[in-house]
Each structure stands twice: as C-alpha cells, then as structure tokens.
Scaffold this motif. Sequence first.
Motif, PDB file in Angstrom:
ATOM      1  N   LEU A 283       3.939  27.492   7.026  1.00 28.87           N
ATOM      2  CA  LEU A 283       3.227  27.203   5.889  1.00 28.87           C
ATOM      3  C   LEU A 283       1.878  26.789   6.216  1.00 28.87           C
ATOM      4  O   LEU A 283       1.558  26.185   7.273  1.00 28.87           O
ATOM      5  N   SER A 284       0.798  27.281   5.168  1.00 24.88           N
ATOM      6  CA  SER A 284      -0.345  26.881   5.391  1.00 24.88           C
ATOM      7  C   SER A 284      -0.829  25.911   4.347  1.00 24.88           C
ATOM      8  O   SER A 284      -0.222  26.343   2.976  1.00 24.88           O
ATOM      9  N   VAL A 285      -1.654  24.977   4.624  1.00 22.40           N
ATOM     10  CA  VAL A 285      -2.091  23.947   3.487  1.00 22.40           C
ATOM     11  C   VAL A 285      -3.359  24.144   3.440  1.00 22.40           C
ATOM     12  O   VAL A 285      -4.242  23.831   4.321  1.00 22.40           O
ATOM     13  N   LEU A 286      -3.835  24.435   2.349  1.00 27.11           N
ATOM     14  CA  LEU A 286      -5.095  24.654   1.920  1.00 27.11           C
ATOM     15  C   LEU A 286      -5.772  23.867   1.035  1.00 27.11           C
ATOM     16  O   LEU A 286      -5.509  23.650  -0.048  1.00 27.11           O
ATOM     17  N   ILE A 287      -7.192  23.487   1.476  1.00 25.38           N
ATOM     18  CA  ILE A 287      -7.955  22.546   0.582  1.00 25.38           C
ATOM     19  C   ILE A 287      -9.107  23.299   0.246  1.00 25.38           C
ATOM     20  O   ILE A 287     -10.035  23.583   1.081  1.00 25.38           O
ATOM     21  N   PRO A 288      -9.601  23.348  -0.842  1.00 26.02           N
ATOM     22  CA  PRO A 288     -10.797  24.045  -1.084  1.00 26.02           C
ATOM     23  C   PRO A 288     -11.915  22.895  -1.288  1.00 26.02           C
ATOM     24  O   PRO A 288     -11.768  21.688  -1.414  1.00 26.02           O
ATOM     25  N   GLY A 289     -13.317  23.365  -1.068  1.00 25.10           N
ATOM     26  CA  GLY A 289     -14.271  22.275  -1.090  1.00 25.10           C
ATOM     27  C   GLY A 289     -15.546  23.044  -0.426  1.00 25.10           C
ATOM     28  O   GLY A 289     -15.734  24.052  -0.527  1.00 25.10           O
TER      29      GLY A 289
ATOM     30  N   PRO B  60      -3.152  23.444   8.454  1.00 22.80           N
ATOM     31  CA  PRO B  60      -4.135  23.237   7.607  1.00 22.80           C
ATOM     32  C   PRO B  60      -5.448  24.053   7.515  1.00 22.80           C
ATOM     33  O   PRO B  60      -5.818  24.629   8.548  1.00 22.80           O
ATOM     34  N   MET B  61      -5.933  24.221   6.479  1.00 21.99           N
ATOM     35  CA  MET B  61      -6.945  25.206   6.080  1.00 21.99           C
ATOM     36  C   MET B  61      -8.053  24.695   5.098  1.00 21.99           C
ATOM     37  O   MET B  61      -7.611  23.731   4.320  1.00 21.99           O
ATOM     38  N   PHE B  62      -9.296  24.937   5.549  1.00 21.94           N
ATOM     39  CA  PHE B  62     -10.369  24.411   4.336  1.00 21.94           C
ATOM     40  C   PHE B  62     -11.175  25.752   4.060  1.00 21.94           C
ATOM     41  O   PHE B  62     -11.876  26.181   4.747  1.00 21.94           O
ATOM     42  N   LEU B  63     -11.128  26.042   2.660  1.00 22.02           N
ATOM     43  CA  LEU B  63     -11.688  26.840   2.084  1.00 22.02           C
ATOM     44  C   LEU B  63     -13.176  26.705   1.618  1.00 22.02           C
ATOM     45  O   LEU B  63     -13.080  25.805   0.567  1.00 22.02           O
ATOM     46  N   THR B  64     -14.109  27.202   2.179  1.00 15.60           N
ATOM     47  CA  THR B  64     -15.441  26.737   1.575  1.00 15.60           C
ATOM     48  C   THR B  64     -15.821  27.508   0.224  1.00 15.60           C
ATOM     49  O   THR B  64     -15.467  28.737   0.201  1.00 15.60           O
TER      50      THR B  64
END
Length: 245
Positions: free
Chosen positions: A61-67, A99-103
Amino acid sequence: MSPRKLILMGLSAFALVAIALITGLSASHQPRDAWPTTLELPSTRGLLHADTLSRGEAGHLSVLIPGFTHCPDICPLSLARLQMAWQRLDETSRAHLHPMFLTLDPARDTLPVLSRYLSAFSLPVTGLRLPSQDDTRLEEFTQRLGIQFQRRESEQSHPPEHAQAQAQASAGEADYMIDHSVAIFVIDEQGRLRDTLPLSQTPAQLADRLTFLLQSVAAAPSSAGLANVNTSANANPDVLAMGGA
C-alpha cells in the motif's frame, strides 16, 4: 400556514436530507481507480507508477499526504503524525507500506526542494511532483483521489523599501498559500483508493487501520478490502486547510 402544511414540509425536508445522506454514504463507500496504471509521476526516486515501489509484489500500500513545503503547520504536522503511526508498525508492515508526499505547489517545490524538506522526517517518504506547466495532470490526479486545493494570494502588502520581497512576489516566488484537503490517502499497488484516513485520528488509530488494510490486501490483493474504501470514521478530505493552517 396551517399545521398540516408545516408537518408536510418538515417531513419533505427530512426525506430530502435522508436521501442525500444515503446517497453520500453509498458514494463514499464505492471503490475507485485513483492512480491510472499508465500515469507516471516524477518523484524524488525517479518516475513512479502505482506499483513501482512494490516491485510488482502483491500486498503493498502507498499512503499519500498532499501539501506543499511552504506550509507553516498542517503539512509538517501531518507528516509527523504519519511518522508516529509508522513507528508503531512492525517491520513486515513497514516493508509493505510506502509513504508519499504530493506537492500541490510544483512551481516552488522542485524535486531537490522536496528531498531537502522530507529529509527532516524519520520516515522513508517519497516526494511526488507533477511539472508546474502540466496543470491538467495534477488536477486530474487530485480529482481522482478527492483532493481539493486552490492557490490563495497573500493579503499582506510590502512597504516600498522592501524591494526584494516585492521582486519575489512579482516573480511568483512568494506571497501565496495553498488551501488544500487534509487527509491520508491509501492506495494499493493497482492504483485503487482503499481508504481515506482523517488526521484527527491518533497515531495508534492510524497504525491499527493501516495494519488492518495491509492484512486485507495480503489476504486477497486483487479484490479484498474494496468494501473498506473511505470507511474510516469522520474522514473528510473535502475540508480545506486554509493556508496550510
């Protein structure tokens, strides 16, 4: 107006609210494709497909946070909350979670900027960035996930002597914020949205939910867990964090 008409109007209003609630709940429980298999996302680890980090292995699984990196509080707090949940997971779970962070601010958040920003966290988080000139793909991707965001110009004005600040503002390098949805989006290796986790949950609650989701995809990665999409209590990714605050 007669009491009979008032009662009928009240019943009609109640029925409309009930229909809206039922429709909304039904829609929120339906699985949806979030990351098309053909979509490549530039990242701090190179070009990624939905299954790149899993290397084709099921049960990931990927867990993505936008910011965005100029966010003063909500974005770092979100990453810190995920970091605390991550620390509660066992090694096997960590190996299957990405974990992922989408700009949402690709104009300022280049990949090197993302790398420096994310290195401050004790979390193996990958930065995702769609080029600033390619607004359509970023909008399409965020819409698939249910992420809302918008640029908000700063209302602060600079005195004439602040020439550098004025130059930065005119160049579009500063003086704006990004209002955006606040949540953790859980995506499987086939690009399907499995759940949306509210940041109001404690690290322990997040860790428990992530463990459950990992177990569900491990049991039957092609079909299990679809009924669990967006079922977390109080999940509300449509709420915008004003200015990242």
